[in-house]
Design a protein around this motif. Structure first.
Motif, PDB file in Angstrom:
ATOM      1  N   PRO A 124      -2.472   7.385  -2.528  1.00 38.53           N
ATOM      2  CA  PRO A 124      -3.308   6.620  -3.448  1.00 38.53           C
ATOM      3  C   PRO A 124      -3.655   7.375  -4.719  1.00 38.53           C
ATOM      4  O   PRO A 124      -3.796   6.783  -5.784  1.00 38.53           O
ATOM      5  CB  PRO A 124      -4.560   6.303  -2.616  1.00 38.53           C
ATOM      6  CG  PRO A 124      -4.559   7.288  -1.502  1.00 38.53           C
ATOM      7  CD  PRO A 124      -3.122   7.582  -1.225  1.00 38.53           C
ATOM      8  N   MET A 140      -7.034   0.988  -2.185  1.00 37.98           N
ATOM      9  CA  MET A 140      -5.657   0.492  -2.213  1.00 37.98           C
ATOM     10  C   MET A 140      -5.503  -0.740  -1.329  1.00 37.98           C
ATOM     11  O   MET A 140      -4.811  -1.701  -1.692  1.00 37.98           O
ATOM     12  CB  MET A 140      -4.693   1.591  -1.761  1.00 37.98           C
ATOM     13  CG  MET A 140      -4.570   2.764  -2.709  1.00 37.98           C
ATOM     14  SD  MET A 140      -3.761   2.323  -4.264  1.00 37.98           S
ATOM     15  CE  MET A 140      -2.102   2.014  -3.689  1.00 37.98           C
ATOM     16  N   ILE A 188       0.874  -1.172   0.000  1.00 40.13           N
ATOM     17  CA  ILE A 188       0.000   0.000   0.000  1.00 40.13           C
ATOM     18  C   ILE A 188       0.908   1.217   0.000  1.00 40.13           C
ATOM     19  O   ILE A 188       1.696   1.409   0.924  1.00 40.13           O
ATOM     20  CB  ILE A 188      -0.909   0.029   1.239  1.00 40.13           C
ATOM     21  CG1 ILE A 188      -1.734  -1.259   1.345  1.00 40.13           C
ATOM     22  CG2 ILE A 188      -1.825   1.242   1.213  1.00 40.13           C
ATOM     23  CD1 ILE A 188      -2.485  -1.382   2.659  1.00 40.13           C
ATOM     24  N   SER A 212      -0.783   6.852  -6.925  1.00 43.74           N
ATOM     25  CA  SER A 212      -0.482   5.443  -7.165  1.00 43.74           C
ATOM     26  C   SER A 212      -1.479   4.795  -8.123  1.00 43.74           C
ATOM     27  O   SER A 212      -1.151   3.830  -8.810  1.00 43.74           O
ATOM     28  CB  SER A 212      -0.486   4.666  -5.843  1.00 43.74           C
ATOM     29  OG  SER A 212       0.471   5.191  -4.951  1.00 43.74           O
ATOM     30  N   LEU A 252     -10.195   6.170  -1.397  1.00 46.01           N
ATOM     31  CA  LEU A 252      -9.082   5.698  -2.230  1.00 46.01           C
ATOM     32  C   LEU A 252      -8.136   4.818  -1.423  1.00 46.01           C
ATOM     33  O   LEU A 252      -7.617   3.827  -1.951  1.00 46.01           O
ATOM     34  CB  LEU A 252      -8.323   6.897  -2.813  1.00 46.01           C
ATOM     35  CG  LEU A 252      -9.033   7.676  -3.913  1.00 46.01           C
ATOM     36  CD1 LEU A 252      -8.218   8.894  -4.323  1.00 46.01           C
ATOM     37  CD2 LEU A 252      -9.293   6.796  -5.132  1.00 46.01           C
ATOM     38  N   GLN A 253      -7.914   5.169  -0.162  1.00 45.60           N
ATOM     39  CA  GLN A 253      -7.035   4.341   0.652  1.00 45.60           C
ATOM     40  C   GLN A 253      -7.651   2.968   0.883  1.00 45.60           C
ATOM     41  O   GLN A 253      -6.951   1.945   0.894  1.00 45.60           O
ATOM     42  CB  GLN A 253      -6.744   5.038   1.985  1.00 45.60           C
ATOM     43  CG  GLN A 253      -5.570   4.473   2.745  1.00 45.60           C
ATOM     44  CD  GLN A 253      -4.262   4.608   1.986  1.00 45.60           C
ATOM     45  OE1 GLN A 253      -3.986   3.844   1.059  1.00 45.60           O
ATOM     46  NE2 GLN A 253      -3.442   5.575   2.363  1.00 45.60           N
TER      47      GLN A 253
END
Length: 356
Positions: A126, A191, A122, A129, A187-188
């Motif tokens: 994010p 991920m 992770i 990424s 978003l996290q």
């Protein structure tokens, strides 16, 4: 001494309060690193970002790696994943083993079968990424199709299931959306869902809560603990936040200027730090409920900054910032030695510091 009275997260309650310190795990070693050294060519010379670091991650435990920016935490993680950009960087020494497999010696094709499958990561940001021009669903199903050998329909079903597992509402709808349409917390979670979608044995989380507000951070940490229990994965948690360490970690490695300076079970690190850098990190940590008057109310900062990796001081690298430094510290680097059972420290004055 930094006691559990100052850091209440170290106290386990009878009803299993989520702020209780984790119970140490004794699972099998799934990831081991020995003597890792990573260098970068710069205009000022060679920067040794990781210098002889060794570690082990065990099934079902959380290993936290802490330190200021520039200490080598993220480079350690990227080296394990073989994601160091070359040039300018390269891993010049060390062994990285996943089980019996030496990741530093296998081909790029072979590492691609491990990366994102058996070992997932992770990343810090994010939004940067994730690919902004691909939907959440396409980015999730790509890895699942590749590593789990599933048809597109089955991969989509798996992706929706994982989004549901990380508490994302309307996962089918989110699959059709693009990253800019989701909040930072969402978003996290995406991920995390992506990282866990192939049932990895090792999850590397690089500052997974840095950009999130306190409420969302707490939710993400709770989610990671819950999923770890379900998947029995080893988590390598990279952070500069000692509060997150107190809440999440079984064991702690403290890094400074590319080297490991201390390692111990989390409760031992908080109760009896044996390196002045660790002690400084703890004494700079604000804690709810600390007295509002007297000497204990004032937080202490660590003076100075992490030295440039192209111009490291002779002797102990922390000596220029250390109140305990002597001529010996400035002349010789202390060996990393076991000072108590399971407690390693690289300091000439470790015993004195532990008694403070």
């Amino acid at each position: 001494m930094v006691s559990s009275e100052i850091h209440p997260a170290l106290n386990r309650t009878a009803d299993g309060d989520r702020h209780a310190a984790p119970t140490p795990r004794t699972g099998k070693v799934v990831l081991s690193v020995e003597g890792l050294r990573t260098e970068f060519q710069t205009s000022d010379g060679v920067a040794v970002a990781v210098d002889g670091v060794s570690l082990e991650a065990r099934q079902g435990e959380t290993l936290a790696i802490v330190g200021e920016s520039g200490s080598g935490k993220s480079v350690t993680a990227l080296s394990i994943m073989r994601l160091i950009p070359s040039p300018p960087g390269r891993v010049v020494a060390g062994e990285i083993r996943y089980g019996d497999l030496d990741l530093s010696a296998i081909s790029e094709r072979e590492i691609e079968r491990i990366r994102g499958n058996k070992i997932s990561m992770i990343f810090q940001e994010p939004m940067t990424s994730l690919n902004p021009v691909l939907t959440i669903g396409r980015q999730m199903t790509e890895a699942i199709e590749t590593h789990m050998d599933l048809a597109r329909h089955d991969a989509r079903t798996r992706a929706i299931e994982m989004l549901h597992r990380v508490n994302i509402p309307e996962p089918g709808k989110r699959m059709r959306q693009f990253p800019h349409q989701l909040s930072g917390g969402m978003l996290q979670r995406v991920m995390i869902a992506m990282a866990l979608s192939c049932d990895p044995d090792v999850l590397i989380a690089d500052e997974p809560t840095t950009a999130l507000d306190v409420t969302i951070q707490s939710q993400i940490l709770d989610l990671m603990r819950e999923l770890q229990r379900d998947f029995d994965a080893a988590i390598v948690l990279i952070t500069h936040d000692m509060g997150v360490v107190a809440e999440m970690a079984d064991r702690v490695i403290v890094m400074y200027a590319g080297r490991k300076v201390e390692e111990a079970p989390a409760a031992e690190i908080f109760a009896h730090p044996r390196h002045p850098y660790t002690r400084g990190l703890l004494r700079a940590l604000p804690v709810l409920g600390r007295p509002s008057s007297g000497d204990t109310a004032r937080l202490e900062e660590i003076p100075g900054i992490v030295p440039a990796l192209t111009d490291l001081p002779v002797g102990c690298r922390f000596a220029p910032r250390c109140a305990f430094a002597t001529d010996t510290c400035r002349a010789e680097y202390p060996p990393l030695e076991e000072k108590a059972r399971g407690h390693l420290a690289a300091c000439w004055h470790a015993e004195q510091i532990a008694e403070m």
